[in-house]
Design a protein around this motif. Structure first.
Motif, PDB file in Angstrom:
ATOM      1  N   THR A 136       0.776  -1.089   0.085  1.00 12.17           N
ATOM      2  CA  THR A 136       0.014   0.022  -0.034  1.00 12.17           C
ATOM      3  C   THR A 136       0.775   1.214   0.140  1.00 12.17           C
ATOM      4  OG1 THR A 136      -1.905  -1.133   1.190  1.00 12.17           O
ATOM      5  CG2 THR A 136      -1.809   1.125   1.227  1.00 12.17           C
ATOM      6  N   MET A 137       2.006   1.226   0.823  1.00 13.37           N
ATOM      7  CA  MET A 137       3.008   2.324   0.752  1.00 13.37           C
ATOM      8  C   MET A 137       3.610   2.512  -0.604  1.00 13.37           C
ATOM      9  SD  MET A 137       6.242   3.151   0.948  1.00 13.37           S
ATOM     10  CE  MET A 137       7.162   1.787   1.300  1.00 13.37           C
ATOM     11  N   LEU A 138       4.115   1.596  -1.139  1.00  7.63           N
ATOM     12  CA  LEU A 138       4.601   1.511  -2.482  1.00  7.63           C
ATOM     13  C   LEU A 138       3.797   2.055  -3.667  1.00  7.63           C
ATOM     14  CD1 LEU A 138       6.570  -1.599  -2.489  1.00  7.63           C
ATOM     15  CD2 LEU A 138       7.561   0.848  -2.311  1.00  7.63           C
ATOM     16  N   ALA A 139       2.129   2.016  -3.398  1.00  5.39           N
ATOM     17  CA  ALA A 139       1.536   2.576  -4.244  1.00  5.39           C
ATOM     18  C   ALA A 139       1.113   3.867  -4.031  1.00  5.39           C
ATOM     19  CB  ALA A 139       0.037   1.511  -4.381  1.00  5.39           C
ATOM     20  N   GLY A 140       1.586   4.429  -2.902  1.00  2.00           N
ATOM     21  CA  GLY A 140       1.542   5.913  -2.515  1.00  2.00           C
ATOM     22  C   GLY A 140      -0.090   5.959  -1.605  1.00  2.00           C
ATOM     23  N   GLY A 141      -0.182   4.765  -1.266  1.00  3.42           N
ATOM     24  CA  GLY A 141      -1.629   5.132  -0.438  1.00  3.42           C
ATOM     25  C   GLY A 141      -1.554   5.643   1.007  1.00  3.42           C
ATOM     26  N   PHE A 142      -0.166   5.819   1.458  1.00  2.00           N
ATOM     27  CA  PHE A 142      -0.195   6.783   2.753  1.00  2.00           C
ATOM     28  C   PHE A 142       0.652   8.135   2.485  1.00  2.00           C
ATOM     29  CE2 PHE A 142       0.676   2.303   4.258  1.00  2.00           C
ATOM     30  CZ  PHE A 142      -0.538   2.081   4.625  1.00  2.00           C
ATOM     31  N   GLY A 143       0.554   8.479   1.181  1.00  2.00           N
ATOM     32  CA  GLY A 143       0.783   9.817   0.883  1.00  2.00           C
ATOM     33  C   GLY A 143       2.347   9.956   0.280  1.00  2.00           C
ATOM     34  N   PRO A 144       2.629  11.190  -0.253  1.00  2.00           N
ATOM     35  CA  PRO A 144       3.966  11.297  -0.665  1.00  2.00           C
ATOM     36  C   PRO A 144       4.919  11.427   0.153  1.00  2.00           C
ATOM     37  CG  PRO A 144       2.814  13.278  -0.896  1.00  2.00           C
ATOM     38  CD  PRO A 144       1.827  12.352  -0.483  1.00  2.00           C
ATOM     39  N   VAL A 145       4.830  11.760   1.544  1.00  2.00           N
ATOM     40  CA  VAL A 145       5.859  11.997   2.646  1.00  2.00           C
ATOM     41  C   VAL A 145       6.499  10.526   2.986  1.00  2.00           C
ATOM     42  CG1 VAL A 145       6.579  12.952   4.861  1.00  2.00           C
ATOM     43  CG2 VAL A 145       5.201  14.406   3.085  1.00  2.00           C
ATOM     44  N   ILE A 146       5.333   9.803   3.198  1.00  2.00           N
ATOM     45  CA  ILE A 146       5.677   8.443   3.701  1.00  2.00           C
ATOM     46  C   ILE A 146       6.619   7.914   2.601  1.00  2.00           C
ATOM     47  CG2 ILE A 146       4.669   6.326   4.228  1.00  2.00           C
ATOM     48  CD1 ILE A 146       4.749   8.547   6.718  1.00  2.00           C
ATOM     49  N   PHE A 147       5.744   7.853   1.155  1.00  2.00           N
ATOM     50  CA  PHE A 147       6.485   7.231   0.162  1.00  2.00           C
ATOM     51  C   PHE A 147       7.868   7.513  -0.101  1.00  2.00           C
ATOM     52  CE2 PHE A 147       7.435   7.147  -4.255  1.00  2.00           C
ATOM     53  CZ  PHE A 147       7.109   5.661  -4.550  1.00  2.00           C
ATOM     54  N   ASP A 148       8.337   9.102  -0.209  1.00  2.00           N
ATOM     55  CA  ASP A 148       9.398   9.407  -0.312  1.00  2.00           C
ATOM     56  C   ASP A 148      10.587   9.060   0.625  1.00  2.00           C
ATOM     57  OD1 ASP A 148       8.613  10.567  -2.659  1.00  2.00           O
ATOM     58  OD2 ASP A 148       8.357  12.659  -1.586  1.00  2.00           O
ATOM     59  N   TYR A 149      10.008   8.944   1.876  1.00  2.00           N
ATOM     60  CA  TYR A 149      10.958   8.511   3.127  1.00  2.00           C
ATOM     61  C   TYR A 149      11.372   7.055   2.919  1.00  2.00           C
ATOM     62  CZ  TYR A 149      13.181   7.922   7.336  1.00  2.00           C
ATOM     63  OH  TYR A 149      14.219   7.677   8.275  1.00  2.00           O
ATOM     64  N   TYR A 150      10.140   6.284   2.965  1.00  2.00           N
ATOM     65  CA  TYR A 150      10.327   4.796   2.987  1.00  2.00           C
ATOM     66  C   TYR A 150      11.201   4.272   1.997  1.00  2.00           C
ATOM     67  CZ  TYR A 150       7.654   4.191   7.366  1.00  2.00           C
ATOM     68  OH  TYR A 150       7.194   4.406   8.709  1.00  2.00           O
ATOM     69  N   THR A 151      11.122   4.899   0.536  1.00  2.00           N
ATOM     70  CA  THR A 151      11.599   4.297  -0.570  1.00  2.00           C
ATOM     71  C   THR A 151      13.136   4.884  -0.547  1.00  2.00           C
ATOM     72  OG1 THR A 151      10.780   6.005  -1.935  1.00  2.00           O
ATOM     73  CG2 THR A 151       9.606   3.835  -1.938  1.00  2.00           C
ATOM     74  N   SER A 152      13.418   5.919   0.379  1.00  2.00           N
ATOM     75  CA  SER A 152      14.892   6.183   0.230  1.00  2.00           C
ATOM     76  C   SER A 152      15.850   5.552   1.126  1.00  2.00           C
ATOM     77  CB  SER A 152      14.893   7.748   0.559  1.00  2.00           C
ATOM     78  OG  SER A 152      14.580   7.991   2.030  1.00  2.00           O
ATOM     79  N   ARG A 153      15.251   4.568   2.082  1.00  2.00           N
ATOM     80  CA  ARG A 153      15.969   4.038   2.991  1.00  2.00           C
ATOM     81  C   ARG A 153      15.980   2.337   2.590  1.00  2.00           C
ATOM     82  NH1 ARG A 153      18.522   6.243   6.731  1.00  2.00           N
ATOM     83  NH2 ARG A 153      18.357   4.772   8.058  1.00  2.00           N
ATOM     84  N   PRO A 154      17.097   1.528   2.925  1.00  2.00           N
ATOM     85  CA  PRO A 154      17.262   0.390   2.786  1.00  2.00           C
ATOM     86  C   PRO A 154      16.139  -0.569   2.916  1.00  2.00           C
ATOM     87  CG  PRO A 154      19.186   1.245   3.753  1.00  2.00           C
ATOM     88  CD  PRO A 154      18.125   2.276   3.804  1.00  2.00           C
ATOM     89  N   TRP A 155      15.621  -1.411   2.211  1.00  2.00           N
ATOM     90  CA  TRP A 155      14.349  -2.396   2.643  1.00  2.00           C
ATOM     91  C   TRP A 155      14.961  -3.835   2.052  1.00  2.00           C
ATOM     92  CZ3 TRP A 155      10.711  -4.137  -0.764  1.00  2.00           C
ATOM     93  CH2 TRP A 155      10.619  -3.495  -1.918  1.00  2.00           C
ATOM     94  N   MET A 156      14.181  -4.768   2.128  1.00  2.00           N
ATOM     95  CA  MET A 156      14.044  -6.081   1.484  1.00  2.00           C
ATOM     96  C   MET A 156      13.210  -6.985   2.021  1.00  2.00           C
ATOM     97  SD  MET A 156      17.584  -7.765   3.330  1.00  2.00           S
ATOM     98  CE  MET A 156      17.634  -9.303   2.278  1.00  2.00           C
ATOM     99  N   VAL A 157      12.528  -8.019   1.349  1.00  2.00           N
ATOM    100  CA  VAL A 157      11.843  -8.933   1.600  1.00  2.00           C
ATOM    101  C   VAL A 157      12.403 -10.063   2.501  1.00  2.00           C
ATOM    102  CG1 VAL A 157      10.049 -10.913   1.046  1.00  2.00           C
ATOM    103  CG2 VAL A 157      10.251  -8.375  -0.387  1.00  2.00           C
ATOM    104  N   THR A 158      12.136 -10.229   3.823  1.00  2.00           N
ATOM    105  CA  THR A 158      12.813 -11.247   4.500  1.00  2.00           C
ATOM    106  C   THR A 158      11.977 -12.366   5.066  1.00  2.00           C
ATOM    107  OG1 THR A 158      12.487  -9.791   6.523  1.00  2.00           O
ATOM    108  CG2 THR A 158      14.506  -9.406   5.274  1.00  2.00           C
ATOM    109  N   ASP A 159      10.819 -12.164   5.174  1.00  2.00           N
ATOM    110  CA  ASP A 159       9.802 -13.243   5.704  1.00  2.00           C
ATOM    111  C   ASP A 159       9.954 -13.609   7.088  1.00  2.00           C
ATOM    112  OD1 ASP A 159       8.618 -13.687   3.008  1.00  2.00           O
ATOM    113  OD2 ASP A 159      10.470 -15.069   2.784  1.00  2.00           O
TER     114      ASP A 159
END
Length: 300
Positions: free
Chosen positions: A215-238
């Motif tokens: 939902t965040m990647l699709a912009g569902g939480f707004g541009p501020v959340i999207f811009d910050y979270y996608t600027s930080r390292p992340w990965m699918v870990t299960d």
């Protein structure tokens, strides 16, 4: 990995002994061994901001410590410690890990008697053998503490600590500094009550179910959340279920704990502890976590 882990364990346990052998007294007279087993019930162990998807768990931890203290001068004490530990989370075993390392502390006492203030400077290094490969790596720490027994039954301390974890994947890299205040009241010969409060600032690893992250990647939480979270390292870990994502954020964390201890003997003590951490990242998203734990320590 098995060979390097064995080497680290031997170094952690032998270092205090080696230091002690150079003194006039046999090292064994000043070597202290202890073991602590702890079981804890942790709320939001997944450290997720979306409470309906947060995960709780029971954890089991074992720590073994070898400590040697050597008096360098009347007011100066050197303490060398070897440490080995393991954390098990049966419900989420991909978060299990083991630790091997050592630490040196130099303590200076200002004056004579039990109520004289003590300044301690310490540094240590630990290898984290996490079950999830991306979290494996070295953790280095340094800190200082100023402590004083203001009353025969009351000890106060203020501390500052720095920690860096260099993991195999950037998502799990940490750089943190913490300021804390501690108090311990010895109620009688058996019972004691301790409390701490502090503030941690730096990198935190949080987690999210894919339904929330998507939902965040699709912009569902707004541009501020999207811009910050996608600027930080992340990965699918299960780590906490299929499709769960781990991600790294900068945050401030309010920490506090209260502990009640009972000494069965000079060697064995039981501790009941309540701890909490309230994490708020740079875009105002909160990750509250708290736990109850029961620990048993035996000194050999």
């Amino acid at each position: 990995m098995k060979r390097s882990g064995l080497t680290l364990l031997l170094a952690a346990l032998i270092l205090p002994r080696a230091l002690g052998q150079s003194g006039t007294a046999p090292w064994v007279e000043n070597l202290h061994l202890s073991a602590t087993g702890t079981v804890a019930a942790v709320n939001n162990i997944s450290r997720t901001s979306h409470q309906p998807t947060s995960k709780d768990a029971t954890t089991f931890e074992l720590n073994l410590t070898s400590t040697h203290a050597r008096q360098l001068a009347p007011s100066l004490l050197l303490v060398a410690t070897g440490e080995a530990g393991a954390l098990l989370v049966p419900d989420f075993d991909r978060t299990d890990h083991q630790r091997l390392g050592g630490r040196l502390a130099l303590q200076h006492k200002f004056g004579l008697g039990p109520q004289a203030p003590v300044l301690s400077v310490n540094a240590g290094a630990t290898y984290r053998m996490a079950r999830f490969d991306g979290d494996k790596g070295w953790t280095t720490e340094a800190g200082l503490e100023l402590a004083k027994r203001v009353l025969p039954q009351l000890r106060l301390a203020a501390s500052a600590n720095w920690l860096e974890h260099a993991a195999r994947r950037a998502t799990f890299d940490l750089n943190q500094h913490t300021y804390a205040f501690d108090a311990r009241w010895d109620i009688d010969d058996r019972w004691s009550l301790a409390g701490s409060a502090g503030r941690l600032s730096g990198d935190i690893v949080a987690n999210a179910a894919w339904s929330i992250w998507g939902t965040m990647l699709a912009g569902g939480f707004g541009p501020v959340i999207f811009d910050y979270y996608t600027s930080r390292p992340w990965m699918v870990t299960d780590l906490y279920g299929p499709g769960w994502v781990s991600y790294n954020v900068e945050a401030d964390v309010d920490l506090w704990s209260v502990a009640l201890s009972y000494a069965w003997s000079d060697q064995t003590a039981l501790e009941l502890r309540k701890s909490a951490a309230y994490v708020v990242n740079r875009v105002g998203v909160a990750y509250p976590t708290d736990s109850w734990s029961l620990g048993l320590t035996h000194r050999f």
